[in-house]
Scaffold this active site. Sequence first.
Site, PDB file in Angstrom:
ATOM      1  N   SER A 197       0.834  -1.198   0.000  1.00 13.79           N
ATOM      2  CA  SER A 197       0.000   0.000   0.000  1.00 13.79           C
ATOM      3  C   SER A 197       0.878   1.262   0.000  1.00 13.79           C
ATOM      4  O   SER A 197       1.665   1.453  -0.915  1.00 13.79           O
ATOM      5  CB  SER A 197      -0.956  -0.036   1.190  1.00 13.79           C
ATOM      6  OG  SER A 197      -2.050   0.831   0.998  1.00 13.79           O
ATOM      7  N   ASP A 223      -0.557  -4.680  -3.645  1.00 10.30           N
ATOM      8  CA  ASP A 223      -1.951  -4.233  -3.632  1.00 10.30           C
ATOM      9  C   ASP A 223      -2.147  -2.724  -3.528  1.00 10.30           C
ATOM     10  O   ASP A 223      -2.924  -2.244  -2.697  1.00 10.30           O
ATOM     11  CB  ASP A 223      -2.740  -4.934  -2.525  1.00 10.30           C
ATOM     12  CG  ASP A 223      -4.218  -5.075  -2.907  1.00 10.30           C
ATOM     13  OD1 ASP A 223      -4.479  -5.504  -4.040  1.00 10.30           O
ATOM     14  OD2 ASP A 223      -5.088  -4.742  -2.090  1.00 10.30           O
ATOM     15  N   HIS A 354      -6.923  -7.116   1.191  1.00 11.29           N
ATOM     16  CA  HIS A 354      -5.929  -6.081   0.914  1.00 11.29           C
ATOM     17  C   HIS A 354      -4.584  -6.391   1.562  1.00 11.29           C
ATOM     18  O   HIS A 354      -3.534  -6.164   0.966  1.00 11.29           O
ATOM     19  CB  HIS A 354      -6.442  -4.730   1.401  1.00 11.29           C
ATOM     20  CG  HIS A 354      -5.448  -3.626   1.258  1.00 11.29           C
ATOM     21  ND1 HIS A 354      -4.914  -3.261   0.045  1.00 11.29           N
ATOM     22  CD2 HIS A 354      -4.875  -2.806   2.178  1.00 11.29           C
ATOM     23  CE1 HIS A 354      -4.062  -2.261   0.214  1.00 11.29           C
ATOM     24  NE2 HIS A 354      -4.020  -1.969   1.500  1.00 11.29           N
TER      25      HIS A 354
END
Length: 420
Positions: A197, A223, A354
């Site tokens: 992220s 992700d 996620h």
Amino acid sequence: MSDLHKAFAKSKLAKLPPEAPLLSESSSMNHPAESSHDEDSSSVSSTGTVIPSPSRQLFARASQGSSDSSSLSWSDFFAKELFLTRETDTLRIIHHVYLTPPTDSGPLFVMHHGAGSSGLSFATCAEEIRKILPKAGILSLDARDHGRTSVQRTDGGAAELDLSLETLNQDLVYVARKTQAEMGWEELPDLVLVGHSLGGAVITDVAKKGELGNKVLAYAVLDVVEGSAMDALQSMEKYLSTRPSRFPSLTSGVEWHTRSRTIRNRASARVSVPSLLYKEETPSDPAKPWVWRTNLSATKPFWEDWFIGLSRKFLEARGGKLLLLAGTDRLDKELMIGQMQGKYQLQVLPEAGHFIQEDMPAKTAQILVDFYKRNDRSALVLPPKVADMRASAAMQKGAGAGASFSALHGGSSAGHLHKP
């Protein structure tokens, strides 16, 4: 911000009736003989001869009880922790790092977590990497104002929050160089940068600017892509208002993360979640004294800065490139074109959420190790250059001609002149 966008969707699931079963990877990871799923067999077989660590026994108890949310120690997953002090004219920063040094010229995987998380987000994945590639090292840092990394003004006052991409870039470079000095390494090992992220934006920025030179073999982004991250900014504040602000205990914090499906692997949640919370000395609500270490709402001024230009930098930076996603819907146009042109490796784990490295640590580890091996320069055997091949052929031809001349003249290499 991709992680918050994903979490916002998950927060809706938290309101549904009893939670669905957590991902089975942790149980198959801890009890290989009991697993009957072919999809997990490759990762299990790759670790079958490894002697279980104490953490494996702890995981086994969690699997049997299926509801154990007690905390696990960082020392079950890393060899040591470092506190790296850095002083500027106005600030004193103590960078906190989890480290397992590489051995036998192994690579060093440098991990950077996402916003609101900590270095322990990579704990279970780090352990799985070491099972597959025992010589590998793992460095997983706590970003500033996250985990146990602290920032204070030298005059004792409160430091102004600075989570700009440039600052996080310099923090990562400093941690890598300072770790080299602390460990007494003559040079940095070969590096594989891994970012989840927000961390993906940081490691991509470091790779693009060449801050660590040619020691960076490759980099992997987990992700996050620019397009979906920028779109998610619209719902970020709404998500933050829906999640709990306080917990009665660390155990309840772990439970919330698993029940809301924010983290789908209980074993990983047990080690990573406790680092996200701290106990207030004088809580405003004595029944719920545990609060978030990182105030994500306060990071709003930096949100766009993190992700603008991410896709371009990811495609342009030097080194091997891996994008590991939980769904192909996250690809933006620039990355779709780059994928069709073969500019980077794309892997998708649709069964994960996620937090890919926490939900599916064994599979993520296998992908990262395979990615390293494909980019390992020491394993390359290059063919000889065309010019060298021609020179060698010419030398051999010349040697053959010389031998023939010698034979025709009585074997004398010096040669003699004879009067007629």
